[in-house]
Design an enzyme around this catalytic site. Structure first.
Site, PDB file in Angstrom:
ATOM      1  N   LYS A   1       0.834  -1.197   0.000  1.00 28.38           N
ATOM      2  CA  LYS A   1       0.000   0.000   0.000  1.00 28.38           C
ATOM      3  C   LYS A   1       0.874   1.253   0.000  1.00 28.38           C
ATOM      4  O   LYS A   1       1.881   1.318   0.717  1.00 28.38           O
ATOM      5  CB  LYS A   1      -0.907  -0.028   1.227  1.00 28.38           C
ATOM      6  CG  LYS A   1      -1.921   1.109   1.309  1.00 28.38           C
ATOM      7  CD  LYS A   1      -2.791   0.925   2.555  1.00 28.38           C
ATOM      8  CE  LYS A   1      -3.801   2.048   2.733  1.00 28.38           C
ATOM      9  NZ  LYS A   1      -4.621   1.841   3.948  1.00 28.38           N
TER      10      LYS A   1
ATOM     11  N   SER B   1      -9.426   1.988   3.432  1.00 22.98           N
ATOM     12  CA  SER B   1      -8.577   2.741   2.531  1.00 22.98           C
ATOM     13  C   SER B   1      -7.640   1.855   1.709  1.00 22.98           C
ATOM     14  O   SER B   1      -7.057   2.313   0.727  1.00 22.98           O
ATOM     15  CB  SER B   1      -7.746   3.754   3.335  1.00 22.98           C
ATOM     16  OG  SER B   1      -6.847   3.103   4.223  1.00 22.98           O
TER      17      SER B   1
ATOM     18  N   SER C   1      -9.849  -0.498   7.510  1.00 23.85           N
ATOM     19  CA  SER C   1      -9.201  -0.343   6.201  1.00 23.85           C
ATOM     20  C   SER C   1      -8.446  -1.556   5.697  1.00 23.85           C
ATOM     21  O   SER C   1      -7.981  -1.555   4.556  1.00 23.85           O
ATOM     22  CB  SER C   1      -8.266   0.873   6.222  1.00 23.85           C
ATOM     23  OG  SER C   1      -9.012   2.063   6.256  1.00 23.85           O
TER      24      SER C   1
END
Length: 523
Positions: free
Chosen positions: A102, A183, A207
């Site tokens: 990420k 997210s 997330s």
């Protein structure tokens, strides 16, 4: 910016390498390790196969926008690890496995860490987060960076999950007009689409588990302190943690095993012990285990049916199911928000002060000003009211903040999860993770109003695992396994035992929208 990203993708896929064509679609991390061990493929083969798949599907084809940039050094890393293997040195089950990261986690590769924001487009730190250093030591190839909800979804209460100014909007591989959730949206969509066998996400509240549930994956949010947060763009030192996202519990446990380790710069990890988290996985892991069953209000008929079927699987696996009611925890949401806003200002200011001189936004206030100056690109859909509220907070010594944190821990932990476990005499709690994916909506933002299993374990810092539970009208839903602090292995063991009987995951079909008749027949 879009031309810059495309150039990185094309340059990386053009790297010269002798690689045979291999199929990586829906191949597990565990299976890839066997293939590497037996000499069926090389790490270069796998890395090139994933690069080719990203090039064909992330900007072309279904155009998922799951990957912000691929690593131009990935093939070289794979080649070096192949040479090690040939020389008889194998680091472990991750040796030569390509992994996506990420893009709020720093790596020493020639890739900026942007958190999806143009304010950090020049954040080329050339340093590994300790968690990434552990993965390299375990032999992982850093394949690239995944898209995310900008600033990990903390900028606005009206955000559209999965959107960032750097990467655009992540699409759900199951149904392209649906959210991939935030997210860690890019990590979720990328693994579902087989751009890698596994990826790293981060969670503050939902997330990891939301994009995992909604993209048909296993996602694990560890106990706070198991995985280092150093050199991760922060929201909250009380709740932030990286976590593995994969297509099976064993794959997630393999990846977790390479991530865990103490970090002197992150005091929460002082007790973290490196171990093999696959060792205790067993198909009999639920036999005789008391499981507290939560029944959230407002579940749809379809989701309720899926949940009942999952409970039947747990019974068949030997679990003793005990009904438990969720207590009223008045004030928890407000307390959490106070904590997140206060820690966001303090933690982000500390982080930004360590970034290269090329990063001009060195405080939260400067980021707010940057967004205003670049509103057409940074705020075309939603504003930054949470940032603005956070910038007004009074710091970590503020009595209101300290009270809010104590309230959060008491309500989510002692009076929440721990109380429910004690009342049921249970080791594990289960409930649906989220409902199915909602439409991505640039006008109204996230329109989801259903239940979420994420808040209590996120606030308390307890482990939370989501495992695919099947499809609802063609869209994945997940089953959550939650326990008390540091009961990470128990949660993984329970989820694995469920998964071995349920085999609940279906591969994505990249449908443009939900076909009600087809979805009904697929359920």
């Amino acid at each position: 910016m879009r031309r810059f990203i495309t150039a990185i993708l094309l340059a990386a896929t053009a790297c010269p390498a002798i690689a045979k064509t291999v199929s990586v679609e829906d191949v597990s991390l565990d299976r890839l390790g066997v293939m590497l061990r037996d000499g069926q493929v090389s790490s270069v083969d796998l890395t090139q196969a994933y690069l080719d798949r990203i090039a064909a599907m992330d900007r072309k084809g279904p155009a998922l926008h799951a990957v912000i940039a691929v690593n131009p050094d990935a093939i070289a890393q794979a080649r070096a690890l192949d040479a090690e293997r040939k020389a008889g040195h194998v680091r472990g089950p991750l040796h030569g496995i390509p992994i996506l990261i990420k893009d709020n986690i720093e790596t020493a590769d020639p890739l900026s860490t942007t958190a999806g924001s143009l304010a950090l487009k020049d954040n080329l730190t050339r340093r590994d987060a300790p968690m990434i250093a552990y993965l390299r030591r375990a032999g992982a190839v850093i394949l690239g960076k995944t898209n995310l909800s900008e600033w990990a979804n903390i900028r606005s209460t009206h955000s559209m999950s999965g959107w960032s100014a750097v990467g655009g909007l992540v699409k759900n591989p199951y149904v392209l007009d649906r959210t991939a959730c935030g997210s860690s949206s890019g990590s979720g969509a990328a693994v579902a689409a087989s751009f890698a066998a596994a990826a790293i996400g981060t969670e503050t509240d939902g997330s990891v588990v939301c994009p995992s549930s909604i993209n048909g994956l296993v996602g694990f949010k560890p106990s706070i302190g198991l995985v280092s947060r150093t050199h991760v763009v922060p929201i909250s030192h009380s709740q932030d943690t990286p976590g593995p996202m994969a297509r099976s519990v064993k794959d997630a446990a393999i990846l977790l095993s390479g991530m865990v380790g103490a970090d002197p710069a992150d005091s929460a990890t002082a007790g973290a012990v490196t171990k093999d988290y696959t060792a205790s996985l067993s198909a009999n892991g639920l036999s005789g285990v008391r499981v507290g069953v939560l029944r959230p209000e407002g579940l749809s008929v379809d989701l309720t049916q899926r949940y009942e079927a999952a409970l039947g699987v747990l019974r068949a696996a030997g679990a003793v199911l005990v009904e438990v009611k969720s207590p009223k925890l008045d004030g928890l949401s407000a307390a959490e928000l106070t904590v997140l806003k206060t820690e966001l200002k303090a933690d982000l200011n500390t982080y930004l002060a360590t970034t290269p001189a090329s990063v001009k936004t060195r405080t939260l206030g400067a980021v707010i000003a940057f967004n205003r100056e670049h509103a057409s690109t940074e705020m075309p859909f939603f504003a930054q009211e949470l940032f603005e509220d956070a910038d007004k907070t009074a710091g970590l010594d503020d009595p209101a903040y300290r009270t809010a944190r104590a309230t959060s821990l008491r309500l989510a932990g002692v009076e929440g999860i721990d109380a429910m476990l004690k009342t049921a005499g249970a080791q594990i709690l289960v409930e649906p993770t989220y409902a199915a994916a909602w439409l991505s909506d640039p006008i109204y933002g996230d329109t989801y109003e259903g239940q979420s299993a994420a808040a209590l374990p996120a606030i308390a810092g307890y482990p939370h695992l989501t495992v695919p539970m099947g499809l609802v009208r063609g869209l994945p839903v997940g089953l959550s396994f939650i326990a008390t602090r540091n009961a990470d292995e128990a949660v993984l063991r329970a989820g694995y035992a469920y998964e071995q009987r349920a085999l609940p995951r279906s591969a994505p079909r990249y449908l443009p929208t939900v076909d009600i008749e087809a979805a009904a027949s697929a359920n």
